[in-house]
Design a protein around this motif. Sequence first.
Motif, PDB file in Angstrom:
ATOM      1  N   PHE A 191       0.846  -1.176   0.000  1.00 26.08           N
ATOM      2  CA  PHE A 191       0.000   0.000   0.000  1.00 26.08           C
ATOM      3  C   PHE A 191       0.889   1.236   0.000  1.00 26.08           C
ATOM      4  O   PHE A 191       2.094   1.159   0.193  1.00 26.08           O
ATOM      5  N   PHE A 192       0.278   2.379  -0.262  1.00 24.98           N
ATOM      6  CA  PHE A 192       0.965   3.653  -0.115  1.00 24.98           C
ATOM      7  C   PHE A 192      -0.048   4.696   0.307  1.00 24.98           C
ATOM      8  O   PHE A 192      -1.256   4.466   0.270  1.00 24.98           O
ATOM      9  N   MET A 193       0.444   5.838   0.735  1.00 25.64           N
ATOM     10  CA  MET A 193      -0.441   6.908   1.191  1.00 25.64           C
ATOM     11  C   MET A 193      -0.171   8.160   0.362  1.00 25.64           C
ATOM     12  O   MET A 193       0.975   8.569   0.200  1.00 25.64           O
ATOM     13  N   LEU A 194      -1.229   8.745  -0.158  1.00 24.50           N
ATOM     14  CA  LEU A 194      -1.153  10.001  -0.897  1.00 24.50           C
ATOM     15  C   LEU A 194      -1.522  11.128   0.057  1.00 24.50           C
ATOM     16  O   LEU A 194      -2.531  11.058   0.747  1.00 24.50           O
ATOM     17  N   THR A 195      -0.693  12.158   0.082  1.00 23.67           N
ATOM     18  CA  THR A 195      -0.991  13.349   0.864  1.00 23.67           C
ATOM     19  C   THR A 195      -1.121  14.512  -0.105  1.00 23.67           C
ATOM     20  O   THR A 195      -0.248  14.733  -0.938  1.00 23.67           O
ATOM     21  N   VAL A 196      -2.229  15.246   0.002  1.00 19.96           N
ATOM     22  CA  VAL A 196      -2.479  16.418  -0.832  1.00 19.96           C
ATOM     23  C   VAL A 196      -2.674  17.624   0.083  1.00 19.96           C
ATOM     24  O   VAL A 196      -2.713  17.479   1.296  1.00 19.96           O
ATOM     25  N   PRO A 197      -2.792  18.835  -0.483  1.00 20.63           N
ATOM     26  CA  PRO A 197      -2.948  20.022   0.358  1.00 20.63           C
ATOM     27  C   PRO A 197      -4.065  19.890   1.388  1.00 20.63           C
ATOM     28  O   PRO A 197      -4.978  19.091   1.229  1.00 20.63           O
ATOM     29  N   ASP A 198      -3.967  20.681   2.399  1.00 27.50           N
ATOM     30  CA  ASP A 198      -4.896  20.679   3.525  1.00 27.50           C
ATOM     31  C   ASP A 198      -4.715  19.410   4.360  1.00 27.50           C
ATOM     32  O   ASP A 198      -5.599  19.000   5.087  1.00 27.50           O
ATOM     33  N   ASN A 199      -3.528  18.778   4.201  1.00 25.55           N
ATOM     34  CA  ASN A 199      -3.132  17.585   4.950  1.00 25.55           C
ATOM     35  C   ASN A 199      -4.138  16.445   4.829  1.00 25.55           C
ATOM     36  O   ASN A 199      -4.383  15.711   5.772  1.00 25.55           O
ATOM     37  N   ARG A 200      -4.725  16.288   3.666  1.00 28.32           N
ATOM     38  CA  ARG A 200      -5.639  15.174   3.417  1.00 28.32           C
ATOM     39  C   ARG A 200      -4.812  13.962   3.003  1.00 28.32           C
ATOM     40  O   ARG A 200      -3.937  14.068   2.162  1.00 28.32           O
ATOM     41  N   LYS A 201      -5.118  12.817   3.597  1.00 27.02           N
ATOM     42  CA  LYS A 201      -4.362  11.603   3.343  1.00 27.02           C
ATOM     43  C   LYS A 201      -5.299  10.508   2.822  1.00 27.02           C
ATOM     44  O   LYS A 201      -6.400  10.345   3.316  1.00 27.02           O
ATOM     45  N   TYR A 202      -4.807   9.763   1.834  1.00 27.58           N
ATOM     46  CA  TYR A 202      -5.568   8.675   1.238  1.00 27.58           C
ATOM     47  C   TYR A 202      -4.662   7.461   1.092  1.00 27.58           C
ATOM     48  O   TYR A 202      -3.647   7.531   0.410  1.00 27.58           O
ATOM     49  N   CYS A 203      -5.025   6.369   1.748  1.00 33.41           N
ATOM     50  CA  CYS A 203      -4.278   5.121   1.593  1.00 33.41           C
ATOM     51  C   CYS A 203      -4.930   4.324   0.467  1.00 33.41           C
ATOM     52  O   CYS A 203      -6.144   4.308   0.331  1.00 33.41           O
ATOM     53  N   SER A 204      -4.101   3.679  -0.304  1.00 38.46           N
ATOM     54  CA  SER A 204      -4.654   2.821  -1.339  1.00 38.46           C
ATOM     55  C   SER A 204      -3.611   1.797  -1.745  1.00 38.46           C
ATOM     56  O   SER A 204      -2.451   1.877  -1.372  1.00 38.46           O
TER      57      SER A 204
END
Length: 149
Positions: free
Chosen positions: A75-88
């Motif tokens: 798996f990996f985690m995507l971090t975008v602005p506003d500190n939003r994190k998405y694991c996929s």
Amino acid sequence: MRCTIIYGLIFLFSLLVVIILWPVNDSNCSLVNLLTLKKQNSQIQATQVVVKPWQGEHHVYGIFRVPDEYKEPIFFMLTVPDNRKYCSRPFGYSQNYDDVFAEPGTHLIKHFIRSRIAVKMIFQGLYFQLNNPKNWTLTFPSSLHREIN
């Protein structure tokens, strides 16, 4: 007749606002995954970002140039602005996306976020941060990669 049209338009506008602002949890992050990523990890910034949610689905994404040693992560985690994190979980890679080419020893990963989330972030004034590749980060668990090999 005029009141009915006005009330109908108000209802549709309200429905649109609720749909855009409704929280979405599309992350596959488990507590174990998050703790692993906090201990030891490798981070990669986006090479290119496309932010065009007005064109519909699949028009908000980042392209990442990833070393080949991370071709098979769990798996990996995507971090975008506003500190939003998405694991996929990774679902494919390529050597060429949108005129971005992988260098020797690397491959490209294209990671999407929902258009609805991007529209919400744009309404919050985060368009320029969302459009900056430096604000998009993929985090890979280094320790899990070593266990796989």
